[in-house]
Scaffold this active site. Structure first.
Site, PDB file in Angstrom:
ATOM      1  N   ASP A   1      10.486  -0.849  -9.828  1.00  0.00           N
ATOM      2  CA  ASP A   1      10.782   0.565  -9.572  1.00  0.00           C
ATOM      3  C   ASP A   1      12.059   0.911 -10.339  1.00  0.00           C
ATOM      4  O   ASP A   1      13.119   1.131  -9.738  1.00  0.00           O
ATOM      5  CB  ASP A   1      10.956   0.792  -8.072  1.00  0.00           C
ATOM      6  CG  ASP A   1       9.668   0.503  -7.318  1.00  0.00           C
ATOM      7  OD1 ASP A   1       8.689   1.201  -7.566  1.00  0.00           O
ATOM      8  OD2 ASP A   1       9.646  -0.451  -6.528  1.00  0.00           O
TER       9      ASP A   1
ATOM     10  N   ARG B   1       0.432  -1.400  -3.358  1.00  0.00           N
ATOM     11  CA  ARG B   1      -0.702  -0.536  -3.690  1.00  0.00           C
ATOM     12  C   ARG B   1      -1.804  -1.278  -4.449  1.00  0.00           C
ATOM     13  O   ARG B   1      -2.896  -0.733  -4.611  1.00  0.00           O
ATOM     14  CB  ARG B   1      -0.230   0.685  -4.492  1.00  0.00           C
ATOM     15  CG  ARG B   1       0.586   1.655  -3.631  1.00  0.00           C
ATOM     16  CD  ARG B   1       0.924   2.937  -4.353  1.00  0.00           C
ATOM     17  NE  ARG B   1       1.416   3.966  -3.456  1.00  0.00           N
ATOM     18  CZ  ARG B   1       2.705   4.252  -3.234  1.00  0.00           C
ATOM     19  NH1 ARG B   1       3.650   3.579  -3.862  1.00  0.00           N
ATOM     20  NH2 ARG B   1       3.050   5.208  -2.395  1.00  0.00           N
TER      21      ARG B   1
ATOM     22  N   SER C   1       2.498  -5.262  -6.217  1.00  0.00           N
ATOM     23  CA  SER C   1       2.729  -3.966  -5.577  1.00  0.00           C
ATOM     24  C   SER C   1       1.873  -3.911  -4.315  1.00  0.00           C
ATOM     25  O   SER C   1       0.744  -4.416  -4.310  1.00  0.00           O
ATOM     26  CB  SER C   1       2.299  -2.849  -6.532  1.00  0.00           C
ATOM     27  OG  SER C   1       2.151  -1.634  -5.818  1.00  0.00           O
TER      28      SER C   1
ATOM     29  N   GLY D   1      13.794  -4.284  -6.370  1.00  0.00           N
ATOM     30  CA  GLY D   1      13.035  -4.800  -7.513  1.00  0.00           C
ATOM     31  C   GLY D   1      13.162  -3.896  -8.726  1.00  0.00           C
ATOM     32  O   GLY D   1      13.261  -2.677  -8.595  1.00  0.00           O
TER      33      GLY D   1
ATOM     34  N   GLN E   1      13.786   4.266  -9.567  1.00  0.00           N
ATOM     35  CA  GLN E   1      14.373   4.188  -8.222  1.00  0.00           C
ATOM     36  C   GLN E   1      15.684   3.405  -8.261  1.00  0.00           C
ATOM     37  O   GLN E   1      16.690   3.809  -7.666  1.00  0.00           O
ATOM     38  CB  GLN E   1      13.379   3.506  -7.276  1.00  0.00           C
ATOM     39  CG  GLN E   1      13.978   3.132  -5.936  1.00  0.00           C
ATOM     40  CD  GLN E   1      12.942   2.634  -4.947  1.00  0.00           C
ATOM     41  OE1 GLN E   1      12.204   3.417  -4.381  1.00  0.00           O
ATOM     42  NE2 GLN E   1      12.889   1.320  -4.721  1.00  0.00           N
TER      43      GLN E   1
ATOM     44  N   HIS F   1       8.638  -8.789  -2.690  1.00  0.00           N
ATOM     45  CA  HIS F   1       9.610  -8.580  -1.604  1.00  0.00           C
ATOM     46  C   HIS F   1      10.232  -9.917  -1.194  1.00  0.00           C
ATOM     47  O   HIS F   1      11.447 -10.014  -0.984  1.00  0.00           O
ATOM     48  CB  HIS F   1       8.923  -7.996  -0.363  1.00  0.00           C
ATOM     49  CG  HIS F   1       8.324  -6.648  -0.553  1.00  0.00           C
ATOM     50  ND1 HIS F   1       6.965  -6.429  -0.542  1.00  0.00           N
ATOM     51  CD2 HIS F   1       8.901  -5.432  -0.742  1.00  0.00           C
ATOM     52  CE1 HIS F   1       6.725  -5.141  -0.697  1.00  0.00           C
ATOM     53  NE2 HIS F   1       7.872  -4.505  -0.845  1.00  0.00           N
TER      54      HIS F   1
ATOM     55  N   GLY G   1       7.293  -2.375   3.905  1.00  0.00           N
ATOM     56  CA  GLY G   1       6.322  -3.296   4.498  1.00  0.00           C
ATOM     57  C   GLY G   1       5.161  -3.613   3.575  1.00  0.00           C
ATOM     58  O   GLY G   1       5.202  -3.354   2.384  1.00  0.00           O
TER      59      GLY G   1
HETATM   60  O1  PAF Z   1      10.953   0.569  -2.760  1.00  0.00           O
HETATM   61  C1  PAF Z   1      10.637   0.852  -1.592  1.00  0.00           C
HETATM   62  O2  PAF Z   1       9.906   0.104  -0.919  1.00  0.00           O
HETATM   63  C2  PAF Z   1      11.135   2.154  -0.982  1.00  0.00           C
HETATM   64  O3  PAF Z   1      11.146   3.178  -1.921  1.00  0.00           O
HETATM   65  C3  PAF Z   1      12.495   2.023  -0.275  1.00  0.00           C
HETATM   66  C4  PAF Z   1      13.593   1.658  -1.263  1.00  0.00           C
HETATM   67  C5  PAF Z   1      12.399   0.971   0.821  1.00  0.00           C
HETATM   68  C6  PAF Z   1      12.872   3.364   0.373  1.00  0.00           C
HETATM   69  O4  PAF Z   1      11.913   3.767   1.305  1.00  0.00           O
END
Ligand code: PAF
Length: 282
Positions: free
Chosen positions: A151, A188, A186, A148, A154, A37, A31
């Site tokens: 990250d 943040r 971001s 994205g 990730q 996003h 969110g």
């Molecule tokens: O990148 C994110 O926003 C989060 O790490 C994800 C992939 C939704 C997992 O909570």
């Protein structure tokens, strides 16, 4: 657009669409949506019949001293962004309990790949990410899932998760979206005051300096990492977490740069811990 809080309803809706021959694109998020996003949702809209998203601030991926309680939320703004980006179905749980370990009492452990880069200062973070993403993949079912490249670590871990455990999911990595002055978008960034916002440009400056050094012929990974560190350390409002020049797949430090290098940087600016990266090919 339909918003559901029940994860099994989300699962059933997507099963129903697939039974009618529709393809599904899925964008998992926490969110406080921004244009990064939205770009994932627009890409899913272009490539798939049905676009699904999830909004869940996952407690498992926050450390004890991190920003879970004050992680930004904006139900109204997020609903608008989801609608404007052409999302059809949203999983937006009200109650986190059903989204965690489902009573199993254990989490996925990603091992050494999760201990490098961001994992050094965020122990357990990627275990939490992998656990929730595995759960979300099971709920979404066969689909393309969009993440994205900001990250980067990730993304590598989620690609390994999907491949290694045969999830029927195609993981699609998408370009980082930046503000006009180069700051990577971001959620943040909302923590930054105006001076900090300016200071945060040291991350993208560090990446550009690393890239310029490689383009000028620098082949020593440690030297490139040093050049990036110097850029961040020259900014008084920034506290360097790491600057690294690594192999894009293994995330191990590169001693000599020959093909592709992932330049990655993380720094604390005020209350925000920001990350950014760039892939450079020699
Ligand atoms: O990148 C994110 O926003 C989060 O790490 C994800 C992939 C939704 C997992 O909570």
């Amino acid at each position: 657009m339909k918003i559901v809080s029940d994860r099994h309803e989300f699962q059933r809706e997507l099963q129903h669409h697939r039974a009618k021959g529709k393809t599904v694109g899925f964008v998992p998020t926490m969110g406080f949506l921004h244009d990064g996003h939205a770009s994932l949702m627009r890409r899913a809209r272009e490539e798939c019949d049905i676009v699904a998203a999830s909004i869940f601030v996952n407690p498992l991926q926050f450390g004890a001293n991190e920003d879970l309680a004050k992680y930004p939320r904006d139900r109204e703004g997020d609903t608008r962004t989801l609608e404007e980006s052409g999302v059809d179905l949203v999983l937006w749980p009200n109650d986190p309990s059903g989204m965690l370990d489902g009573g199993s009492g254990f989490n996925i452990q990603v091992g050494s790949i999760g201990e490098k880069l961001c994992g050094r200062t965020r122990p357990g973070h990627f275990d939490g990410v992998a656990t929730i993403v595995a759960k979300l993949f099971n709920l979404a079912g066969p689909c393309k899932a969009y993440f994205g490249r900001k990250d980067a670590q990730q993304l590598v871990i989620i690609e390994r998760l999907a491949e290694g455990f045969d999830f029927p999911i195609e993981v699609v990595g998408c370009p980082t979206v930046r503000e006009p002055d180069g700051l990577a978008m971001s959620s943040r960034n909302s923590y930054l005051g105006s001076e900090e916002r300016q200071a945060a440009l040291c991350l993208s400056r560090a990446l550009s300096a690393g890239q310029a050094a490689i383009q000028a012929g620098e082949t020593l990974g440690s030297r490139v990492a040093e050049i990036m560190s110097e850029q961040v350390e020259s900014e008084p409002l920034a506290r360097l977490d790491y600057a690294a020049c690594v192999d894009p797949e293994s995330l191990d430090d590169l001693s000599t740069i020959s093909g592709e290098a992932l330049l990655a940087v993380a720094a604390f600016i005020g209350q925000a811990r920001l990350i950014d990266n760039l892939t450079v090919t020699r």
